[in-house]
Scaffold this motif. Structure first.
Motif, PDB file in Angstrom:
ATOM      1  N   SER A   1       0.850  -1.199   0.000  1.00  0.00           N
ATOM      2  CA  SER A   1       0.000   0.000   0.000  1.00  0.00           C
ATOM      3  C   SER A   1       0.884   1.247   0.000  1.00  0.00           C
ATOM      4  N   LEU A   2       0.450   2.258  -0.755  1.00  0.00           N
ATOM      5  CA  LEU A   2       1.263   3.462  -0.913  1.00  0.00           C
ATOM      6  C   LEU A   2       0.399   4.574  -1.491  1.00  0.00           C
ATOM      7  N   GLU A   3       0.717   5.829  -1.133  1.00  0.00           N
ATOM      8  CA  GLU A   3       0.032   6.985  -1.713  1.00  0.00           C
ATOM      9  C   GLU A   3       1.054   7.979  -2.243  1.00  0.00           C
ATOM     10  N   LEU A   4       0.736   8.565  -3.402  1.00  0.00           N
ATOM     11  CA  LEU A   4       1.564   9.601  -4.018  1.00  0.00           C
ATOM     12  C   LEU A   4       0.727  10.862  -4.140  1.00  0.00           C
ATOM     13  N   ARG A   5       1.276  11.983  -3.644  1.00  0.00           N
ATOM     14  CA  ARG A   5       0.527  13.235  -3.586  1.00  0.00           C
ATOM     15  C   ARG A   5       0.982  14.214  -4.655  1.00  0.00           C
ATOM     16  N   ARG A   6       0.087  15.097  -5.033  1.00  0.00           N
ATOM     17  CA  ARG A   6       0.466  16.231  -5.875  1.00  0.00           C
ATOM     18  C   ARG A   6       1.484  17.092  -5.124  1.00  0.00           C
ATOM     19  N   GLY A   7       2.427  17.648  -5.865  1.00  0.00           N
ATOM     20  CA  GLY A   7       3.353  18.598  -5.255  1.00  0.00           C
ATOM     21  C   GLY A   7       4.443  17.966  -4.414  1.00  0.00           C
ATOM     22  N   GLU A   8       4.734  16.671  -4.660  1.00  0.00           N
ATOM     23  CA  GLU A   8       5.818  16.031  -3.916  1.00  0.00           C
ATOM     24  C   GLU A   8       6.609  15.097  -4.825  1.00  0.00           C
ATOM     25  N   ILE A   9       7.854  14.831  -4.419  1.00  0.00           N
ATOM     26  CA  ILE A   9       8.663  13.779  -5.013  1.00  0.00           C
ATOM     27  C   ILE A   9       8.765  12.667  -3.974  1.00  0.00           C
ATOM     28  N   LEU A  10       8.199  11.522  -4.300  1.00  0.00           N
ATOM     29  CA  LEU A  10       8.265  10.362  -3.414  1.00  0.00           C
ATOM     30  C   LEU A  10       9.334   9.422  -3.956  1.00  0.00           C
ATOM     31  N   GLY A  11      10.388   9.227  -3.167  1.00  0.00           N
ATOM     32  CA  GLY A  11      11.475   8.348  -3.580  1.00  0.00           C
ATOM     33  C   GLY A  11      11.225   6.916  -3.148  1.00  0.00           C
ATOM     34  N   ILE A  12      11.595   5.980  -4.003  1.00  0.00           N
ATOM     35  CA  ILE A  12      11.522   4.551  -3.676  1.00  0.00           C
ATOM     36  C   ILE A  12      12.951   4.058  -3.495  1.00  0.00           C
ATOM     37  N   ALA A  13      13.291   3.641  -2.274  1.00  0.00           N
ATOM     38  CA  ALA A  13      14.630   3.153  -1.973  1.00  0.00           C
ATOM     39  C   ALA A  13      14.571   1.665  -1.677  1.00  0.00           C
ATOM     40  N   GLY A  14      15.642   0.969  -2.001  1.00  0.00           N
ATOM     41  CA  GLY A  14      15.703  -0.457  -1.708  1.00  0.00           C
ATOM     42  C   GLY A  14      16.838  -1.109  -2.456  1.00  0.00           C
ATOM     43  N   VAL A  15      17.336  -2.212  -1.924  1.00  0.00           N
ATOM     44  CA  VAL A  15      18.330  -2.996  -2.636  1.00  0.00           C
ATOM     45  C   VAL A  15      17.662  -3.580  -3.876  1.00  0.00           C
ATOM     46  N   GLU A  16      18.363  -3.587  -4.993  1.00  0.00           N
ATOM     47  CA  GLU A  16      17.778  -4.079  -6.241  1.00  0.00           C
ATOM     48  C   GLU A  16      17.243  -5.498  -6.057  1.00  0.00           C
TER      49      GLU A  16
END
Length: 512
Positions: free
Chosen positions: A280-295
């Motif tokens: 589950s995840l939400e992405l908002r207007r006016g933001e940069i949401l980074g996805i981090a993780g080991v490949e």
């Protein structure tokens, strides 16, 4: 540097192509047992120069000396006979062959009428152990990682007796750990008497392993310096001809409503094993949401379900409040979603199409670019020329095939096309992989501009410092789910690293 200590000397090398001088009277030299970097922006002429040294191109003017002797390198076979090997950025391997079959291809040792695989495998193992490559000769190329495939390319050159090795952007497709491993391998090689020329634009790597560096800008040598006597800031300014900011210049984010919502999404990988597990995840207007993780922890599958390239097994994805899970890529794009793919050559461009044609790959069927039932090439050209100006795409013309451009300029075509489509959501995957500092600065600026226009930006990168610098929030993935969401202003790389390894969980308002 005394003449007997010089492995490679290129004097007054000039190479012209229609509409461009790729190398303009370039001279430089490399000492024996050194790692020497060729530093420059994408399209500066570095790879062209090394393709001349390896015999893939012939210079229009100039002289090449190997170990003090003037030589004519008519083709790669001649280069190999002179002890020169080249590890290309895009690997030249047969995926259905084993490691040893790829290494000996074209030079197979014989035992009677048959290929002596036993002798070949013994030699490959010996070279692998000697240089710390840790390659298993019997594995299929299609079953090993990109980093291991690169090691196979290195072994191919060593097997053929190379003493001078050219590495063309070797870290462009590697993970951070694979980059560290490669640096160690290169040091092992020079300790064994090899000479390395490293084509790169990554200043951190130059400072870590190189002895000298020659800076090329727009086909000309700007300077050659000792790494001990320079700094990353000085190299960057010489490379692009101006001061470069390594910090991302951005104001405080003003996030608004959530525009993209994932609720308990499960999806399978190519082997049929769950890669996303009730995420589950939400992405908002006016933001940069980074996805981090080991490949390999589900990031690629997450991007693919968001762009219509992979089916969702359960759960839902809502965009603008409407369900879009399992929509087609065109339906997703027409819902105002822009997508900068991880592999610009396979998924971002049609390489044999022109800049103009690639600029309308997602909009060619719009009335703007049609005249009745036919494409309006005049309108396409005007459109492409506007993007070329606005996004500083360095190309001889809009009619140039994308294949002929540098990686950075290929990436700019994609950025221009996706941003010009005015998306509400921009999904950027590894947007600066393989790019120089000037192009990275440009692309970071464009992503922040999208955020500041009220767009929602989802950023996936394996460069943790890029995630930290660009993101307003960071969602950390581990084994197919979000283990925590953090604010980059109140956390550090160590904490994120622990979360990426599954050793720690940071509870946030959306952690699942």
């Amino acid at each position: 540097m005394q003449q007997e200590h010089i492995a490679v000397e290129m004097l007054g090398i000039t190479k012209r192509f229609p509409g461009i001088v790729a190398n303009d009277s370039i001279s430089f030299k490399v000492g024996k047992g050194e790692i020497h970097a060729l530093l420059g922006e994408n399209g500066a002429g570095k790879s062209t120069l090394m393709n001349i040294l390896f015999g893939l191109y012939q210079p229009d003017e100039g002289e090449i000396r190997i170990n003090g002797r003037s030589v004519q390198i008519a083709d790669p076979k001649t280069a190999i006979e002179l002890g020169i090997g080249m590890i290309h950025q895009h690997f030249m391997l047969v995926e259905s062959y084993t490691v040893v079959q790829n290494i000996i291809l074209g030079t197979e040792p014989k035992k009677g009428l048959s290929i002596d695989y036993s002798r070949a495998e013994h030699k490959v193992r010996e070279l692998s152990e000697r240089y710390g490559l840790q390659v298993e000769p019997g594995q299929l190329i299609g079953d090993i990682s990109v980093g291991m495939q690169q090691r196979v390319e290195i072994l191919k050159t060593l097997y053929r007796g190379a003493d001078i090795l050219i590495f063309d952007e070797p870290t462009a497709v590697l993970t951070p750990q694979e980059i560290q491993d490669l640096m160690a391998i290169m040091k092992n090689m020079v300790n064994e008497g090899k000479t390395i020329i490293l084509i790169t634009h990554k200043l951190k790597e130059i400072m870590a392993v190189c002895d000298g560096v020659t800076i090329i800008r727009r086909g000309k040598v700007i300077d050659s310096v000792s790494v001990r006597e320079t700094s990353p800031d000085e190299l960057a300014s010489k490379m692009v001809g101006r001061q470069v900011s390594f910090a991302v210049d951005k104001k405080e984010a003003n996030p608004q409503e959530a525009i993209l919502k994932l609720h308990r999404v499960t999806a399978l990988d190519n082997r049929g094993i769950p890669a996303l597990k009730q995420l589950s995840l939400e992405l908002r207007r006016g933001e940069i949401l980074g996805i981090a993780g080991v490949e390999g922890n589900g990031q690629r599958e997450l991007i693919e379900v968001l762009t219509g390239l992979r089916r969702v097994q359960s759960g839902e994805i809502r965009l603008h409040g409407k369900p879009v899970h399992n929509a087609t890529p065109r339906q997703i794009a027409e819902s105002r979603v822009g997508y900068i793919p991880e592999d610009r050559q396979k998924r971002g461009l049609v390489l044999d199409f022109t800049v103009s044609e690639n600029s309308v790959l997602k909009s060619y069927y719009f009335p703007d670019f049609r005249r009745h039932t036919f494409l309006d090439y005049d309108k396409m050209s005007r459109h492409a020329n506007r993007l070329i100006r606005e996004f500083d795409i360095r190309t001889p013309s809009e009619h140039t095939p994308a294949r002929a451009l540098s990686g950075g300029n290929q990436q700019k075509i994609i950025i221009a096309r996706e941003v010009d489509g005015d998306p509400d959501v921009l999904i950027a995957t590894q947007p600066t992989r393989g790019l120089d500092v000037g192009a990275i600065e440009f692309i970071h600026k464009k992503l922040v501009e999208q955020r500041d226009k009220g767009k929602a930006v989802l950023l996936y990168s394996l460069e943790l410092d890029e995630i930290m610098n660009l993101s307003d929030r960071i969602a950390v993935m581990y084994e197919g789910t979000i283990v925590g969401i953090v604010d980059p202003r109140t956390t550090d790389e160590q904490q994120i690293g622990l979360m990426m390894s599954g050793s720690a969980v940071r509870q946030g308002e959306e952690s699942t």
